[in-house]
Design a protein around this motif. Sequence first.
Motif, PDB file in Angstrom:
ATOM      1  N   UNK A 295      43.585 -67.749  20.017  1.00 41.78           N
ATOM      2  CA  UNK A 295      44.339 -68.704  19.213  1.00 41.78           C
ATOM      3  C   UNK A 295      45.776 -68.302  18.996  1.00 41.78           C
ATOM      4  N   UNK A 296      46.061 -67.006  18.969  1.00 45.40           N
ATOM      5  CA  UNK A 296      47.441 -66.554  18.741  1.00 45.40           C
ATOM      6  C   UNK A 296      48.355 -67.002  19.868  1.00 45.40           C
ATOM      7  N   UNK A 297      47.934 -66.734  21.108  1.00 42.79           N
ATOM      8  CA  UNK A 297      48.754 -67.135  22.247  1.00 42.79           C
ATOM      9  C   UNK A 297      48.873 -68.642  22.363  1.00 42.79           C
ATOM     10  N   UNK A 298      47.774 -69.359  22.150  1.00 39.61           N
ATOM     11  CA  UNK A 298      47.811 -70.821  22.223  1.00 39.61           C
ATOM     12  C   UNK A 298      48.733 -71.393  21.155  1.00 39.61           C
ATOM     13  N   UNK A 299      48.666 -70.800  19.942  1.00 41.50           N
ATOM     14  CA  UNK A 299      49.487 -71.318  18.853  1.00 41.50           C
ATOM     15  C   UNK A 299      50.966 -71.058  19.029  1.00 41.50           C
ATOM     16  N   UNK A 300      51.317 -69.986  19.726  1.00 47.49           N
ATOM     17  CA  UNK A 300      52.732 -69.648  19.930  1.00 47.49           C
ATOM     18  C   UNK A 300      53.356 -70.396  21.098  1.00 47.49           C
ATOM     19  N   UNK A 301      52.541 -70.996  21.946  1.00 50.24           N
ATOM     20  CA  UNK A 301      53.036 -71.609  23.178  1.00 50.24           C
ATOM     21  C   UNK A 301      54.144 -72.627  22.908  1.00 50.24           C
ATOM     22  N   UNK A 302      53.943 -73.512  21.965  1.00 52.35           N
ATOM     23  CA  UNK A 302      54.927 -74.569  21.733  1.00 52.35           C
ATOM     24  C   UNK A 302      56.242 -74.009  21.213  1.00 52.35           C
ATOM     25  N   UNK A 303      56.160 -73.029  20.303  1.00 55.13           N
ATOM     26  CA  UNK A 303      57.378 -72.389  19.799  1.00 55.13           C
ATOM     27  C   UNK A 303      58.133 -71.714  20.939  1.00 55.13           C
ATOM     28  N   UNK A 304      57.417 -71.071  21.826  1.00 52.82           N
ATOM     29  CA  UNK A 304      58.055 -70.388  22.953  1.00 52.82           C
ATOM     30  C   UNK A 304      58.768 -71.387  23.865  1.00 52.82           C
ATOM     31  N   UNK A 305      58.161 -72.544  24.080  1.00 55.38           N
ATOM     32  CA  UNK A 305      58.813 -73.587  24.885  1.00 55.38           C
ATOM     33  C   UNK A 305      60.102 -74.045  24.204  1.00 55.38           C
ATOM     34  N   UNK A 306      60.043 -74.260  22.889  1.00 60.16           N
ATOM     35  CA  UNK A 306      61.223 -74.736  22.160  1.00 60.16           C
ATOM     36  C   UNK A 306      62.357 -73.713  22.204  1.00 60.16           C
ATOM     37  N   UNK A 307      62.017 -72.441  22.033  1.00 61.67           N
ATOM     38  CA  UNK A 307      63.055 -71.398  22.078  1.00 61.67           C
ATOM     39  C   UNK A 307      63.663 -71.323  23.480  1.00 61.67           C
ATOM     40  N   UNK A 308      62.810 -71.378  24.500  1.00 64.43           N
ATOM     41  CA  UNK A 308      63.315 -71.324  25.874  1.00 64.43           C
ATOM     42  C   UNK A 308      64.200 -72.530  26.182  1.00 64.43           C
ATOM     43  N   UNK A 309      63.804 -73.704  25.715  1.00 62.31           N
ATOM     44  CA  UNK A 309      64.628 -74.897  25.945  1.00 62.31           C
ATOM     45  C   UNK A 309      65.956 -74.792  25.207  1.00 62.31           C
ATOM     46  N   UNK A 310      65.924 -74.230  24.009  1.00 64.60           N
ATOM     47  CA  UNK A 310      67.171 -74.032  23.283  1.00 64.60           C
ATOM     48  C   UNK A 310      68.070 -73.061  24.040  1.00 64.60           C
TER      49      UNK A 310
END
Length: 808
Positions: A295-310
């Motif tokens: 669950x930790x990795x799955x839950x962080x996935x969206x935040x990681x996408x947003x940071x990378x896009x930023x």
Amino acid sequence: MGRGKGGKSRTQRKHFQENRENVWKSKRPKSDSYSDPIPISNPYETQNPAFDHYYKATKEWDAFVQVLRTPLPAAFRINSTSRFCVDIRSQLENDFMHSLQAEVAEGDNTEAIVPLPWYPENLAWHSNFSRKQLRKNQTLGRFHEFLKLENEIGNITRQEAVSMAPPLFLDVHSNHFVLDMCAAPGSKTFQLLEILHQTTKVGSLPDGMVIANDLDIQRCNLLIHQTKRMCTANLIVTNHEAQHFPGCLLNRNCDKMEPNRQDQLLFDRVLCDVPCSGDGTLRKAPDLWRKWNTGTGNGLHNLQVLIAMRGVSLLKVGGRMIYSTCSMNPIENEAVVAEVLRRCAGSIELVDVSSQLPQLIRRPGLKRWKVCDKGKWLVSCKDVPKSHRGVVLPSMFPNGGSYQDVVDSLGDDIITDDVNRNSEDDVQAAENPVMHEFIEEDSDFPLERCMRLVPHDQNTGAFFIAVLQKISPLPAIQIKPRKEVGKPVDTANPGNEDVQELQINPLESIPEEISEANINDNEPNAADLKVSSVAWEEVDFKEAQDPCKVENITKNTPGKRKLQFQGKWRGIDPVFFFKDEVIINSIKAFYGIDEQFPVSGHLVTRNNDTSHVKRIYYISKAVKDVLEMNFSVGQQLKITSVGLKIFERQSSCEGRSAPCAFRITSEGLPLILPHISKQILSASVIDFKHLLQYRAVKFADFVDAEFGERATNLMPGCCVVVLGEGNRAATGPPQVDESTIAIGCWKGRGSLTVMVGALECQELLERLLMRLDTVTEKDSSMHEDKPSDDKGDEANGKNEDEVEVTGC
């Protein structure tokens, strides 16, 4: 960020310098052998059934997990810009490599310490002793003390080996503007600053700069503590959410702007080392074993996408970005890279760097993986039960897609059947994908160009690295919102039910609705997906805005988080340009600072009351330009640290009576040294050593009487003593180059007092003994005995513990 009881901040509750408990410090039989495995009785068990279930399919599983269950060997890197860089490398090669070899277990062919073969110029070293062994084994004491001292001074940085790799692939040049989005604790930031300064001559500064950002103010303090040892004027430390990092967009039509001035803050290089589950650091932090879950990795996935896009939105066209994690989970790695490439629609390219650092052993990125949700394996977004679509996002799968496309392609009957599916059949089908009707996906992107550094290849931790190049501006991205069951279509706006336009400036913010990652498997992720249209960069406003009234920018934009434009962030001291000409001129006249050293516009302080300013900081031209831009847009950057402390006010009676109230700090001395012509002396080797040993020497007690006389004739206050050659000091102006050694002193009524901390004095003495030939000390009867206990009038008003310890 939440607040604690009584309104106290996190930094007030716990100081950042408090040591974290060493989880490897457990009660077990003592052993000097570094190859002993961790026994099963260890309270931090190095096993987790969920971890085994998730990674069991890993190639070479047995070798992989065996290495994971042993402590991580220590590694460190020599600061390439240190004046003692060559000396330290020589000491490691000619001393410690041989002396430590006796501590290797008998019959073991491994070397005790070796340079990392892939790191340039033998500047990074790998020790086959764990950190615990270095602390506990008495025979390793000298090496351990060496590491502690040089790390504190700033000559080396203790850093995990694989963590050193990302900055090397970033290809940083001295003129680049670099953003480190999630910078704490600061080892990679320090490395970026080293590269930036590597080709810079003494007394000058590079044209580029680094902005190091972190969300947590407590971790920002740790970041400042780490990078302070670098002594750089080319660094700004900020405190922002990485996915909301300000772009400082200026209005192109503002009459007050200079015609050729950059109108937004963009970067040549971006390091995007995102928050992750951290299972690549299990060897260093074994307490993660019991905490690990999918669950930790799955839950962080969206935040990681947003940071990378930023990150890619803040990147200049032609610029390069590193996306990296210390995780082995493809949901946090390849899935994020694939989603970024998908959203960028060809404007971002995944770079093949397989020919760089050929001795670094790496594995290619994955093109196929499955998603695990509560122990169930899912091979496609079509396979996700309807009840879990708020948690398991389509972007986690190799081919991405959207749940609306699944509805359109399969029909509502099949989707509805997910809810009524027999739970036992559901589990069986998910755990055995062969029985499932959907087949595994392969990504269409060249993800094999990513790099996976695994523990058992080079006895390290694990790391993931992807190198991205921006080849064209990013497009506006259209995202269709999910259709909510039972929600009527808005007939007043026909044709707009699928796409809604939001006028969002991506260089200012990303909408609040998609800013948080949901780490709890049991709750839906609100990010799926309320935003309908996001233009990630280069947005022209329809209405002209005056940057002097920046609070009007997108003031009424729906869904946009509120920005602060007070000019002073709560809890953070504001930044002011120091413009008191009286004080500036007195400093220049007292030290004889030449006109080649730019002062006007390069001094800043954190106190607007110049009569009470205690510290003055020096900033490079690049930092100056960024600060001016930040003021123009209403101080959107929340700056926690900026510039190099170069002058500090003396608060003692002696200091107040001196012609100049400000002394040169040890951090700022290397920068300003080539540009001062007054208050500077060259000392013989013997007198210089005695200053370091005794910290205060009377004028009459110097071996070289001429030097003592010249010291007597100095103006009261701060002065600089440069190490000369031989037994007599040079009479002319000191010659300054990269190898020059100098210290700040205070000239009192009857003595010179060293204004350098005890640690640096100790380190300088050791280096002098190694670098210089044995000098025959004449008149040794006076010098073998300690000079008078006079502490040099205690001119600086500090005791030994209060004297500032420097990192240069």
